[in-house]
Write an enzyme that holds these catalytic residues in place. Sequence first.
Site, PDB file in Angstrom:
ATOM      1  N   CYS A  33       0.742  -0.965  -0.127  1.00 39.92           N
ATOM      2  CA  CYS A  33       0.280   0.121   0.536  1.00 39.92           C
ATOM      3  C   CYS A  33       1.018   1.095  -0.070  1.00 39.92           C
ATOM      4  CB  CYS A  33      -1.239  -0.394   1.696  1.00 39.92           C
ATOM      5  SG  CYS A  33      -2.079  -1.178   0.737  1.00 39.92           S
ATOM      6  N   ALA A  34       1.914   0.934  -0.219  1.00 34.74           N
ATOM      7  CA  ALA A  34       2.843   1.854  -0.964  1.00 34.74           C
ATOM      8  C   ALA A  34       3.154   1.556  -2.116  1.00 34.74           C
ATOM      9  CB  ALA A  34       3.870   2.271   0.450  1.00 34.74           C
TER      10      ALA A  34
END
Length: 441
Positions: A370-371
């Site tokens: 999620c980055a």
Amino acid sequence: MTVAVDPRAVALPAVAGARLAVPLVDGTRVPYANLDHAASAPCLDAVRDAVDELLPWYASVHRGAGFASQVSTRVYEQARDALRRFTGAHRADTVVFTRNTTDALNLLARAVPRDTSVLLFDTEHHAALLPWRGPNVRRLVTPDRPDDAVAALDEALRRCPTGPRLVVVTGASNVTGELWPVRRLAEVARQHGARIALDAAQLAPHRRIDIRALDVDWVALSGHKLYAPFGAGALVGRADWLQAAPPYLAGGGATRQVLARGEQLGVSWSAVPERHEAGTPNVVGVHALAVAADTLTRHWEPLVAHERALLDRLRAGLAAIPGVRELSLFGAGQARVSVASFVVEGRDAGLLAAALSAEHGIGVRDGLFCAHVATRRLLGEAQPRALRASLGLGSTEEHVDRFLAALRGLVAHGPAWTYAEVDGRWVPSPDPRPLPPFLSI
Ligand code: PLP
């Protein structure tokens, strides 16, 4: 006479699942090595016990006249004090309970005054990267050194339009574990009249947070990363923007009074924090979060020593495996919490993660965490995803050593089982591992 105490000699708080055994594809079972604390940490025993103790008393909060309701209400409101202590909040700061960090940062994003310039680095977790809307959002390219990050923010703020300004920064990267220079970024923000919000999702489980010492305006955190997986998080900090904003959710609990005015409604909204807590609050989750916060506060020294020793062991072991490259934003020497992401040359991270689980009972994470911007930049062209091992109170030397030995074996010889790609993820094929009995109910 004072006696020096070895912090490692002080007992660490215990976590649930420490004796969990998981099935392997060969039909045996091994103790589970949970190296995925950065995603969600196991429940503290102290949290579970506190929840057990609360449950008989659990009842409606705020408006219930019954004694148990009053107890539940007290529990809920006292949790705000625990979060204040945990974050070193100012007396005037508010504590709004949310579901998690994502929820807390989205709440803040809804509350920033119109025309606020929002500045952040592009390698933030999506929870901090995505909630900000409008033409005045500036995503700065993350430089190679913390000093350059401070200089880049200074420069960006210099060129920022007049009006309200907000800097959003993470305390520790969820990809590399590296600490960001929060205090120095806050100093620069102040020089330019900007406010600063700290995404503490990864920092809070590993280091003491102090709003006053860091000179930040808001801290956002998640209970499930803080050993309190009961669905609560918090936004702690300045009340004024939150008070001036429309309620995050419209509904019961956020209103003082609602009157019928012909066909219209006259609504008088509550003040913060209730203003942004519409709906029945999560008393159990909030209590769990408060107990976790108090428990960690009593154990910072041994916790930090424990994690530092394990992280050193992990990183040294990784560095000794041929083809392994650890990912880093600011360089190998940058201080970090106990998270390490890496790639193995010529090996698929997803397949390695599946084999570590299926053949060795080790839980790690693979992907972009999620980055996406951060992880893709660090990966380069050659690899589509990374592996991440993250440690905490549930981790032991044996877990780290077993992980390193398993990885070494997989790198040298490949998996011993067969795997298939299903919906983009590797799974054992066949997968004879039985699910726990409660799942078949
Ligand atoms: N910020 C960071 C740095 C994170 O690592 C995470 C979760 O992994 C989040 C924010 C979002 O946390 P949550 O999913 O609990 O909202």
